[in-house]
Design a protein around this motif. Structure first.
Motif, mmCIF file in Angstrom:
data_model
loop_
_atom_site.group_PDB
_atom_site.id
_atom_site.type_symbol
_atom_site.label_atom_id
_atom_site.label_comp_id
_atom_site.label_asym_id
_atom_site.label_seq_id
_atom_site.Cartn_x
_atom_site.Cartn_y
_atom_site.Cartn_z
ATOM 1 N N GLY A 8 -3.636 -1.380 -1.146
ATOM 2 C CA GLY A 8 -3.567 -0.150 -1.942
ATOM 3 C C GLY A 8 -3.808 1.103 -1.115
ATOM 4 N N HIS A 28 2.656 1.731 -5.642
ATOM 5 C CA HIS A 28 2.040 2.605 -6.647
ATOM 6 C C HIS A 28 2.969 2.737 -7.855
ATOM 7 C CE1 HIS A 28 -0.377 6.534 -7.545
ATOM 8 N NE2 HIS A 28 -0.627 5.562 -8.397
ATOM 9 N N GLU A 34 -7.558 -1.897 -9.455
ATOM 10 C CA GLU A 34 -8.708 -2.193 -8.602
ATOM 11 C C GLU A 34 -8.195 -2.561 -7.213
ATOM 12 O OE1 GLU A 34 -12.387 -5.304 -8.611
ATOM 13 O OE2 GLU A 34 -11.657 -4.519 -10.526
ATOM 14 N N VAL A 35 -8.598 -1.808 -6.198
ATOM 15 C CA VAL A 35 -8.074 -2.110 -4.861
ATOM 16 C C VAL A 35 -8.986 -3.094 -4.133
ATOM 17 C CG1 VAL A 35 -6.773 0.034 -4.611
ATOM 18 C CG2 VAL A 35 -9.128 -0.075 -3.800
ATOM 19 N N ALA A 82 -5.793 3.429 -6.138
ATOM 20 C CA ALA A 82 -7.174 3.139 -6.548
ATOM 21 C C ALA A 82 -7.514 3.766 -7.898
ATOM 22 C CB ALA A 82 -8.151 3.615 -5.472
ATOM 23 N N SER A 120 0.814 -1.226 0.000
ATOM 24 C CA SER A 120 0.000 0.000 0.000
ATOM 25 C C SER A 120 0.839 1.264 0.000
ATOM 26 C CB SER A 120 -0.906 0.001 1.228
ATOM 27 O OG SER A 120 -0.104 0.040 2.397
ATOM 28 N N TRP A 176 -4.752 -5.434 -9.969
ATOM 29 C CA TRP A 176 -5.366 -5.352 -8.644
ATOM 30 C C TRP A 176 -4.284 -4.956 -7.639
ATOM 31 C CZ3 TRP A 176 -6.984 -8.814 -12.242
ATOM 32 C CH2 TRP A 176 -8.363 -9.010 -12.395
#
Ligand code: AMP
Ligand code: GLY
Length: 414
Positions: free
Chosen positions: A33, A13, A42-43, A38, A8, A29
């Protein structure tokens, strides 16, 4: 490919942003996250350190490749469970992750593999501690044996502080007292499929909280890549003297290392030495290393995960330089404030500037900073003075009450 990135932070990222630049369009996915991730994947809200939970999700979503960002899920055995379920995973088994999870184990492997590193003494009580501190003399280097979220290491000239730090961690396990290694630090990452290794590109991390390397150690306040001051041949030397022998030793022990071997190095007067191994991408170094990656990322990580690394082309890195500046909350690293409003990210990003989110969450219409390191601003340019100008102009547009960042990232380089 269907890819799940576990973690996360800004590192995760950045990995997702790089995957989105691949020519092949992936379905992405992230678990769990953050607000920035997001927007790009898709978190999935799940407990990322729970092997069963992560594996059940990966199997149910028919994921082709899982990329594990942080060390905690690796040490917890998330990669083992995924592999057992037949899911390709970029990240080592719990046994191999002990290279980061136990500093004493890492020293043992390095000794067996003939890898150059500082001398160290493993101590388990006050008597052993005092003897070891006597042997090394100042500056004292004291390290908790296990994972301590970057807080386990203290480098100090003050013997009382060294003793106090060591005694705190002795309540939880062993402590390592290490010879002080003087010289510039370099982070170099290697992909490994258990036998073959492949280097990425060197980066330098700024570990201290404030300018001129003052203040406490942090997770990392900035980074840049490449390192124009390195000797030619540096990467080959590290590959031959450090990465390959370590990977061979791990294989011989029956715990092959599949994933990313992070070599934290010091260039001393007597050669390159390992200061630490990590078993995953570094944060914030990944932000600058992957910013410069101009060939696709997913095929490389998939080849490592499926043990065919020798069959893929080496990664290509841009001649452009990259730097990243971390924006941190007030009080980071000791006592970061959380829950303040974060503004200006859209204004800050641009053609050569991107933002990787580390600790952000939406609260209705407002974006909040939810942790110590909040975002990484990444700027690229044909030289460091151009990249610095872009990066610092961008971070100046971001609003977060009480926040701080270092103003000397890549200063005086190239
Ligand atoms: P580590 O968590 O092991 O990377 O340590 C954090 C930071 O402490 C390193 O990046 C170095 O700046 C410093 N450090 C750790 N070990 C040593 C050492 N033996 N000599 C000098 N500095 C060290
Ligand atoms: N930047 C240091 C680390 O990722 O451990």
């Amino acid at each position: 490919m269907k890819i799940l990135v576990v973690g996360s932070g800004a590192r995760e990222h950045t990995i997702i942003q790089a995957l989105r630049r691949d020519p092949e369009k992936h379905q992405l996915w992230a678990a769990p996250g953050n607000a920035g991730i997001a927007a790009d994947a898709e978190v999935v809200a799940l407990n990322a350190t729970n092997p069963k939970v992560v594996t059940e999700f990966a199997v149910s979503a028919d994921i082709d490749l899982v990329i594990i960002g942080p060390e905690a899920p690796l040490v917890a055995g998330v990669a083992d469970r995924l592999r057992k379920a037949g899911v390709a995973v970029f990240g080592p088994s719990a046994d191999a992750a002990a290279l980061e999870g136990s500093k004493a184990f890492a020293k043992e492997v390095m000794a067996a593999a003939g890898v150059p590193t500082g001398q160290a003494w493993n101590v388990s009580d006050r008597t052993g501690l005092l003897e070891a501190l006597e042997r090394t003399g100042a500056p004292y280097v004291v390290k908790a044996d296990g994972l301590a979220s970057g807080k386990g290491v203290l480098v100090t000239d003050n013997k009382d502080h060294a003793i106090e730090h060591a005694e705190f961690y002795l309540q939880h396990g062993d402590v390592l007292v290490e010879e002080f290694l003087a010289g510039p630090e370099v982070s170099l990452f290697f992909l490994s499929d258990g036998t073959t290794v492949m280097p990425l590109t060197p980066a330098q991390d700024y570990k201290r909280a404030f300018d001129n390397d003052e203040g406490p150690n942090t997770g990392g306040m900035g980074a840049y890549s490449p390192l124009p001051w390195l000797d030619e041949g540096f990467i080959d030397t590290v590959q031959q003297q450090i990465a390959e022998p370590t990977i061979r030793e791990m294989a011989q022990r029956g715990t092959p290392f599949v994933g990313l071997l992070y070599c934290g190095l010091v260039i001393t007067d007597t050669g390159i030495k390992v200061i630490e191994f990590n078993v995953r991408f570094g944060d914030p170094e990944t932000q600058v290393v992957l910013a410069r990656l101009s060939s696709p990322l997913a095929p490389l990580l998939y080849a490592a995960a499926t043990e065919v690394l020798q069959s893929v082309e080496a990664p290509v890195f841009s001649d452009d330089v990259a730097l990243t500046i971390v924006l941190a909350s007030e009080g980071y690293p000791e006592d970061p404030q959380s829950g303040r409003v974060l503004t200006g990210l859209d204004e800050a990003s641009g053609d050569s500037v991107s933002i990787a989110h580390a600790a952000t969450a939406w609260d209705g219409e407002e974006l909040l900073a939810t942790g110590g390191r909040v975002v990484s601003v990444v700027a690229m340019g044909s030289d460091f003075s151009k990249a610095r100008a872009l990066g610092y102009a961008a971070i100046g547009k971001i609003g977060l009450e009480g926040s701080h960042f270092r103003s000397d990232i890549a200063q005086g380089i190239g």
